[in-house]
Design a protein around this motif. Sequence first.
Motif, PDB file in Angstrom:
ATOM      1  N   TYR A  90      -4.639   4.008   3.523  1.00 43.01           N
ATOM      2  CA  TYR A  90      -4.292   3.172   4.669  1.00 43.01           C
ATOM      3  C   TYR A  90      -3.052   2.334   4.364  1.00 43.01           C
ATOM      4  O   TYR A  90      -2.100   2.256   5.157  1.00 43.01           O
ATOM      5  CB  TYR A  90      -5.478   2.261   5.020  1.00 43.01           C
ATOM      6  N   ILE A  91      -3.046   1.719   3.204  1.00 44.31           N
ATOM      7  CA  ILE A  91      -1.904   0.884   2.816  1.00 44.31           C
ATOM      8  C   ILE A  91      -0.641   1.723   2.695  1.00 44.31           C
ATOM      9  O   ILE A  91       0.428   1.337   3.172  1.00 44.31           O
ATOM     10  CB  ILE A  91      -2.202   0.130   1.509  1.00 44.31           C
ATOM     11  N   ILE A 159      -6.675  -5.179   4.700  1.00 47.44           N
ATOM     12  CA  ILE A 159      -5.618  -4.177   4.644  1.00 47.44           C
ATOM     13  C   ILE A 159      -4.477  -4.507   5.604  1.00 47.44           C
ATOM     14  O   ILE A 159      -3.303  -4.513   5.238  1.00 47.44           O
ATOM     15  CB  ILE A 159      -6.171  -2.768   4.999  1.00 47.44           C
ATOM     16  N   THR A 160      -4.833  -4.805   6.846  1.00 44.83           N
ATOM     17  CA  THR A 160      -3.838  -4.845   7.913  1.00 44.83           C
ATOM     18  C   THR A 160      -3.115  -6.186   8.067  1.00 44.83           C
ATOM     19  O   THR A 160      -1.893  -6.227   8.259  1.00 44.83           O
ATOM     20  CB  THR A 160      -4.505  -4.508   9.262  1.00 44.83           C
ATOM     21  N   ILE A 184       2.110  -5.901  -1.711  1.00 41.44           N
ATOM     22  CA  ILE A 184       1.174  -5.064  -0.955  1.00 41.44           C
ATOM     23  C   ILE A 184       0.538  -4.012  -1.850  1.00 41.44           C
ATOM     24  O   ILE A 184      -0.674  -3.764  -1.778  1.00 41.44           O
ATOM     25  CB  ILE A 184       1.899  -4.389   0.228  1.00 41.44           C
ATOM     26  N   ARG A 185       1.355  -3.424  -2.698  1.00 38.74           N
ATOM     27  CA  ARG A 185       0.815  -2.384  -3.575  1.00 38.74           C
ATOM     28  C   ARG A 185      -0.252  -2.943  -4.514  1.00 38.74           C
ATOM     29  O   ARG A 185      -1.219  -2.251  -4.842  1.00 38.74           O
ATOM     30  CB  ARG A 185       1.948  -1.732  -4.372  1.00 38.74           C
ATOM     31  N   ARG A 187      -2.369  -4.906  -3.744  1.00 39.25           N
ATOM     32  CA  ARG A 187      -3.616  -5.024  -2.988  1.00 39.25           C
ATOM     33  C   ARG A 187      -4.423  -3.729  -2.984  1.00 39.25           C
ATOM     34  O   ARG A 187      -5.600  -3.725  -2.634  1.00 39.25           O
ATOM     35  CB  ARG A 187      -3.323  -5.489  -1.561  1.00 39.25           C
ATOM     36  N   LYS A 188      -3.798  -2.634  -3.351  1.00 37.23           N
ATOM     37  CA  LYS A 188      -4.536  -1.369  -3.406  1.00 37.23           C
ATOM     38  C   LYS A 188      -5.663  -1.425  -4.419  1.00 37.23           C
ATOM     39  O   LYS A 188      -6.668  -0.724  -4.278  1.00 37.23           O
ATOM     40  CB  LYS A 188      -3.592  -0.225  -3.792  1.00 37.23           C
TER      41      LYS A 188
END
Lengths: 204, 204
Positions: A90-91, A159-160, A184-185, A187-188
């Motif tokens: 999703y990311i 995620i969003t 953001i990465r 956060r995976k």
Amino acid sequence: MSERKKTEQKIFEAATELFLEKGVDRTSVRDIAAKANINLALLNYYFRSKENLFNTIFAKLMQENSKKLIEILDSDMSLKEKIENYVVEYIDMLLENPLLVSFVMSILHRSWDEKPKMDGFNYLYSTEKFTKQLSDESRKGNIKKINPTHFFVDMLSLITFPFAIKLLIMDKAEINEREFRTFIRERKKRIPRLLINELKIKSD
Amino acid sequence: MSERKKTEQKIFEAATELFLEKGVDRTSVRDIAAKANINLALLNYYFRSKENLFNTIFAKLMQENSKKLIEILDSDMSLKEKIENYVVEYIDMLLENPLLVSFVMSILHRSWDEKPKMDGFNYLYSTEKFTKQLSDESRKGNIKKINPTHFFVDMLSLITFPFAIKLLIMDKAEINEREFRTFIRERKKRIPRLLINELKIKSD
DNA sequence: GTCTATACTCGGATAGAC
DNA sequence: GTCTATCCGAGTATAGAC
């Protein structure tokens, strides 16, 4: 491809590019017609309205990008693997597709001020199998009992939303575009850990 | 109050009410002028543009509602208490103030297609003291080492995003307005638990 | 199917008179 | 300050030629 299809395609592509470049609201139908080398009347002939054109593009984008996500949710992975894969896919999807983020923001915004029209989101909510898995694992005592809706909302939010407040984050954390992507990465890994932690899965 | 102030006030109030009722985009400046019993030109005389009028209202709303939140973050509560209180106050604020949610959606949307202008959000990001507390507790070994930005983004996401996808949740979970509010209220306990769980606070 | 031309509506903004 | 009248841009629509 027929002539009809070719023209429709030209309009479609011009609109997609312009929406991406300038944003939906700042793109006029006259802009689109110009870029597609056709005239206004023809655009109206194929797509009755800008709104309709937007929805068509949005639906197609969603459909294209949702395949992987649906496959993951409907696969026979373990719960843990499913969550990890879903979050990562999703990311990545949002990272690689700024247009999608922009569109999602448009839809979310509209849904507040106007009418629902959230059909495009079905893809991220085809959760029957996933929900069943949650309750099964819960019954077997492998995870805590949990409200699947809350769990899914948690996952979607984590995620969003960071994409929605991208500028805010960049401003306050004093980071640039590149660093935001790194953020953001990160956060995976972080999001699955948080979610799985909440489920208190004993082993996988 | 001077005549000038009275007229300005009339416009301001009319705009606020209409924005709340119909949403920002579906409220025209002519609507506002009519409701305020003045004409269009006068509205532009006081507030140079609809955009500016919106920003003025938004800033005031934010300022009014942010006091409690800032107080909590800057208080000398324990980390756990702070998180619990912040989440509850924030959610209550959004529950009681639909206009605020609608405005936040407008801002987030604009920030994608247009320019930043996220000043109004400063309130929820005055986190110096909170951040320091996180690193202090971390140094003392009371909590895990943590990236404060991630932590804050997690918190904001979990609190705010469900409001953004309200219609989606109501649709998919097949619940009505009242049940949605219950769902949100449940999150007042859920979110702090999730966050504190992630911090792995040993005792409070 | 594709074009030109034209026009209607609506919303935001402004000029200029009082 | 407050008004009337006007303008401009955007979305939408349609008549009519090719």
